[in-house]
Design a protein around this motif. Sequence first.
Motif, PDB file in Angstrom:
ATOM      1  N   ASN A 211       0.850  -1.182   0.000  1.00 10.44           N
ATOM      2  CA  ASN A 211       0.000   0.000   0.000  1.00 10.44           C
ATOM      3  C   ASN A 211       0.891   1.239   0.000  1.00 10.44           C
ATOM      4  N   GLN A 212       0.732   2.118  -0.990  1.00  6.96           N
ATOM      5  CA  GLN A 212       1.586   3.298  -1.099  1.00  6.96           C
ATOM      6  C   GLN A 212       1.510   4.167   0.151  1.00  6.96           C
ATOM      7  N   ASP A 216       4.499   5.732   2.415  1.00  6.17           N
ATOM      8  CA  ASP A 216       4.590   7.157   2.732  1.00  6.17           C
ATOM      9  C   ASP A 216       4.718   7.371   4.237  1.00  6.17           C
ATOM     10  N   LYS A 227      11.166   3.552  -1.887  1.00  8.34           N
ATOM     11  CA  LYS A 227      10.065   3.336  -2.803  1.00  8.34           C
ATOM     12  C   LYS A 227       9.494   1.932  -2.607  1.00  8.34           C
ATOM     13  N   PRO A 228       8.280   1.698  -3.077  1.00  5.97           N
ATOM     14  CA  PRO A 228       7.701   0.369  -2.917  1.00  5.97           C
ATOM     15  C   PRO A 228       8.583  -0.756  -3.443  1.00  5.97           C
ATOM     16  N   VAL A 236       1.085  -2.826  -6.313  1.00  4.74           N
ATOM     17  CA  VAL A 236       1.156  -1.611  -5.499  1.00  4.74           C
ATOM     18  C   VAL A 236      -0.166  -0.879  -5.669  1.00  4.74           C
ATOM     19  N   LYS A 238      -2.926   2.378  -4.357  1.00  2.00           N
ATOM     20  CA  LYS A 238      -3.022   3.709  -3.769  1.00  2.00           C
ATOM     21  C   LYS A 238      -4.483   3.997  -3.462  1.00  2.00           C
TER      22      LYS A 238
END
Length: 330
Positions: A211-212, A216, A227-228, A236, A238
């Motif tokens: 999950n972005q 974050d 980064k993922p 991935v 969002k």
Amino acid sequence: MSDNQTRVIVGTAVAVGTLTVAGLAYLYNSKKAEESIPTKWKKVGKIIDLNCFPVKSCAPIKCDSFDCHLLGIEYESLFDRCFVISQGKKQTTARAYPKMVLIQPTVVDNELHLSAPDMPDFVLNLDELRTGSINGKVECWYSKVKGIDAGDDIANWLSEFIVGKPGKLRLLYYPYAYPTKGVSKNDREWKAYRGDDAGTYHDKTSYMLINQASIDELNAHLDHVVKPLQFRPNLVIKGPGAYDEDNWKWIKVGESVVYRVLKPCTRCIFTNINPETGVRHPKREPLETLVKNRSIIPNQTPVMGTQIGIRVTGRISVGDDVYINDESEA
């Protein structure tokens, strides 16, 4: 019956009711934890990135759309983690050799092309490989998994780049149409996790989702941005809040592809490797921060992302809507 014969006739054997021992075990594992797929869903976000890692611990192939099968994401007839690099009888990963993440696979006209810094490209004929004998075995996290050895030439190419000496490493190809690894004793507490979720040469399961928003939130605690891809996900997404995925049970992507959430994805030193440089972070980040903030399972390493198993196969694409089961369903 040889492994090659089993590989060829297992589909026919199921059809006529004459199963091999491997086939019986597979069917048992696939049925022992059957659950009803939800009928009510609520939208939580979208797919923003997709990755297929045909060679375990190497760079991904990115594409806007992938077919999703029992063994994992498929790209041009290759499944996620269908190749593994071995040293002796054990798998070799970027945990030991971080520069492995710099090896870039591509597929051209049924050939696997490998490129790496300061190395000539290597081309492996997939048709020839698939007609080979099942002649190798590698220990893959508590399980011994068979495969087809891809030969001396590619073994020497990999050995030269990864360890600097020819003859140290081998490359194995997963030849079966179904998982054979099984669920390790350490994971049997996760009741939704069944034998046909084990994938090819995957560490745990055939699919992993990030999950972005969770990335974050992690970055808010770091002095550098990760980064993922540092967590090597297949999907991935969002839209959901940070760590909402910890509490999900079912996921649907697009109109039809359905996954069962199996377990949180525990993390190791692999996360400290920058996928663009192949270099570990000198302060063991982000793992050190995860240990402080995401050690949510007793006696386990910290968690980031979720491991999932497919229940309805199909094709998924970047931009597809993502749903979870509606808990208000009766």
